[in-house]
Design a protein around this motif. Structure first.
Motif, PDB file in Angstrom:
ATOM      1  N   SER A 116     -82.535   9.780  81.486  1.00 51.60           N
ATOM      2  CA  SER A 116     -82.122  10.186  80.139  1.00 51.60           C
ATOM      3  C   SER A 116     -82.639  11.581  79.824  1.00 51.60           C
ATOM      4  N   LYS A 143     -80.559  14.183  81.667  1.00 55.06           N
ATOM      5  CA  LYS A 143     -79.208  14.306  81.110  1.00 55.06           C
ATOM      6  C   LYS A 143     -79.220  15.016  79.764  1.00 55.06           C
ATOM      7  N   TYR A 144     -80.108  14.588  78.873  1.00 57.33           N
ATOM      8  CA  TYR A 144     -80.041  15.108  77.500  1.00 57.33           C
ATOM      9  C   TYR A 144     -80.774  16.420  77.316  1.00 57.33           C
ATOM     10  N   TYR A 174     -80.268  18.694  79.509  1.00 62.68           N
ATOM     11  CA  TYR A 174     -79.167  19.563  79.943  1.00 62.68           C
ATOM     12  C   TYR A 174     -78.157  19.758  78.811  1.00 62.68           C
ATOM     13  N   ALA A 186     -80.206  12.495  89.023  1.00 63.03           N
ATOM     14  CA  ALA A 186     -79.474  12.962  87.840  1.00 63.03           C
ATOM     15  C   ALA A 186     -78.377  13.937  88.241  1.00 63.03           C
ATOM     16  N   LEU A 200     -75.572  11.693  89.688  1.00 67.75           N
ATOM     17  CA  LEU A 200     -74.884  10.843  88.717  1.00 67.75           C
ATOM     18  C   LEU A 200     -74.128  11.642  87.660  1.00 67.75           C
ATOM     19  N   TYR A 201     -74.697  12.770  87.236  1.00 71.67           N
ATOM     20  CA  TYR A 201     -74.149  13.473  86.080  1.00 71.67           C
ATOM     21  C   TYR A 201     -73.585  14.852  86.399  1.00 71.67           C
ATOM     22  N   ILE A 224     -75.309  17.525  87.096  1.00 77.25           N
ATOM     23  CA  ILE A 224     -76.192  18.590  86.605  1.00 77.25           C
ATOM     24  C   ILE A 224     -76.634  19.436  87.794  1.00 77.25           C
ATOM     25  N   SER A 267     -66.605  15.527  78.610  1.00 76.85           N
ATOM     26  CA  SER A 267     -67.464  15.614  79.798  1.00 76.85           C
ATOM     27  C   SER A 267     -68.841  16.128  79.397  1.00 76.85           C
ATOM     28  N   LEU A 268     -69.789  16.009  80.293  1.00 82.39           N
ATOM     29  CA  LEU A 268     -71.145  16.485  80.034  1.00 82.39           C
ATOM     30  C   LEU A 268     -71.146  17.982  79.739  1.00 82.39           C
ATOM     31  N   LYS A 316     -72.301  19.902  76.325  1.00 82.43           N
ATOM     32  CA  LYS A 316     -73.281  20.992  76.360  1.00 82.43           C
ATOM     33  C   LYS A 316     -72.732  22.228  75.643  1.00 82.43           C
TER      34      LYS A 316
END
Length: 490
Positions: A107, A110-111, A113, A151, A154-155, A157, A442-443, A447
């Motif tokens: 977490s 992810k957050y 980023y 991370a 999965l994401y 980044i 999307s991520l 962002k």
């Protein structure tokens, strides 16, 4: 299995019909609206509204708060680091070892980023509302990279890391670089003995820097050489395992210049202890001297990264003292959020069966705002938001240029009039009657939205020290409802 477990822990007098009901439970009557992920939200402003059957909405409370509290806290913390670092310095999240377990670590990656924070409400036969209780705004921005490889997988980044002290300390001499000592030039040709070439460069570097070659740790030189042979296009040096000035820096320069002779280019150095700002300036001076003396222009701009318990105070000191730092790795003080270890979002019932309800308390900050509401952000002529306004759902939407009568929370006894240049409804419906009704971004889109949302803030609201309070208000009609419910409960 879940219902059977609940049956085993609840009182034996619990009716069978209750467990039969649980077995059929779903979210087919639940609707969720929220501010878009990555938005700046302020204390007392609902960022999430959940409508549905009372029991279902109540069961969702803990899950929703768990999902938003830590994520929003880390994103807000990350944005504070970004604001202090400025737009040009690269930030690397390095908190995996200090995070609250593997789930917390993911977490945090992810957050940090993204950047983000939250504030909620719920109706339909029932209404529930989560919202942040802290009086300070959520500031959103993002880190550039993570050291958490999972991370990254999965994401998506971008992942960055550096050489470890333990790797360097595992070498004691150049003789240990045995299995593979030769490196072919980038343009092709016969492989070259890199350890021997690096050692010859070390003599020249030490002569330029006027440091004794024997003070440069040969185990460190071996570690750098071994790493360079394996990753000639991505060579970087951790300079402070022994002594930066007499060992780490000369050894790095020697290996980097040897690589340059073969057509390769080192990508950076890292400092992990001591006065990081001052050392960065000393390192830059040496890199410039080597670049000029050996006629290697790119050497002067080799990126300098720092780590070592970096905090907001560290970044303020870097700015105050001046530095040559290009990249900053932040771990503990990012993922554990020591300045505010928990966010304090709350989830409150605001309406049942169409009837607004109120939690009354002597502390006005903890008093709920009743009714199912629409949230608007009001902008001034300069394009900055200057107020968030809560109004009942059935009220007409305010318009740009319209004079609005409002009551600011904390000053409810005083009516104010404002004229917004632009009015933006904050909530979107993402989940209606059990179905997704709007694609999730999307991520990278989240962002980007976080950065745009933060950039719109007036600098007086955005500054970290003594920011100007951002007003959150209610409409006159909502204020009258609030007063009526307070009167009725007394």
């Amino acid at each position: 299995a879940d219902v059977a477990y609940l049956r085993s822990i609840l009182p034996s007098t619990t009716e069978d019909a209750f467990f039969d009901y649980l077995a059929t439970l779903d979210t087919s009557e639940v609707t969720v609206s929220a501010v878009p992920e990555g938005s700046v939200v302020f204390a007392r402003v609902p960022f999430l509204q959940v409508k549905g059957p009372l029991l279902v909405v109540q069961l969702l409370e803990t899950t929703l708060l768990c999902l938003v509290n830590y994520a929003s806290l880390v994103a807000t913390n990350a944005s504070r680091f970004r604001l202090l670092a400025g737009p040009d310095v690269k930030l690397v999240e390095m908190g995996l070892r200090r995070a609250q377990g593997p789930d917390g670590a993911l977490s945090a990656s992810k957050y940090s980023y993204i950047g983000g924070e939250c504030c909620p409400v719920a109706p339909h036969g029932t209404a529930a509302t989560p919202s942040p209780m802290s009086p300070s705004p959520s500031l959103l921005a993002g880190f550039d990279y993570t050291s958490n490889v999972l991370a990254g997988k999965l994401y998506g980044i971008p992942v960055r890391g550096t050489i470890a002290h333990s790797f360097i300390m595992s070498f004691t001499s150049l003789e240990e670089v045995q299995l593979r000592v030769s490196l072919p030039p980038l343009a092709g040709g016969e492989p070259v003995d890199l350890p021997a070439l690096a050692e010859s460069w070390l003599q020249r570097v030490c002569e330029l820097l006027q440091t004794p070659p024997e003070k440069a740790n040969r185990g460190e030189l071996a570690a750098f050489t071994s790493y360079a042979i394996t990753f000639p296009r991505n060579f970087q040096g951790l300079l402070d395992t022994y002594c930066v000035r007499r060992s780490g820096l000369p050894n790095f320069c020697a290996v980097a210049l040897a690589l340059h002779q073969l057509g390769y280019q080192a990508i950076g150095v890292r400092l992990d202890s001591g006065d990081l700002a001052q050392q960065s300036k000393e390192v830059r001076r040496v890199l410039r001297a080597c670049g000029a003396h050996f006629q290697v222009p790119w050497f002067e701009t080799i990126p300098i990264a720092v780590s070592n318990d970096i905090s907001e105070q560290s970044l303020e000191e870097f700015s105050r003292e001046g530095s040559e730092i290009d990249m900053i790795g932040v771990g503990t003080n990012l993922v554990t959020c020591p300045l505010q270890p928990s966010l304090g979002c709350v989830y409150k019932l605001v309406e049942v069966n169409g009837s607004p309800c109120l939690k009354l308390t002597e502390d006005e900050e903890k008093m709920t705002i009743p009714g199912s509401k629409t949230i608007y952000r009001l902008y001034d002529a300069a394009g900055h938001p200057f107020m968030d306004l809560m109004a009942l759902e059935e009220e007409p939407s305010p318009s740009a240029g319209q004079e609005l009568a409002v009551r600011v929370l904390g000053m409810l006894g005083e009516a104010r009039k404002v004229v917004p240049t632009t009015v933006e409804p904050l909530h979107r419906t993402y989940f209606r009657d059990g179905q997704m009704c709007e694609p999730l971004p999307s991520l990278l889109e989240v962002k980007s939205h976080a950065q745009a949302s933060l950039s719109l803030l007036n600098p007086a609201h955005r500054r970290l020290h003594e920011p100007q309070p951002y007003p959150v208000a209610v409409s006159e009609r909502l204020h009258r409802l609030l007063a009526e419910l307070r009167q009725a409960s007394q």
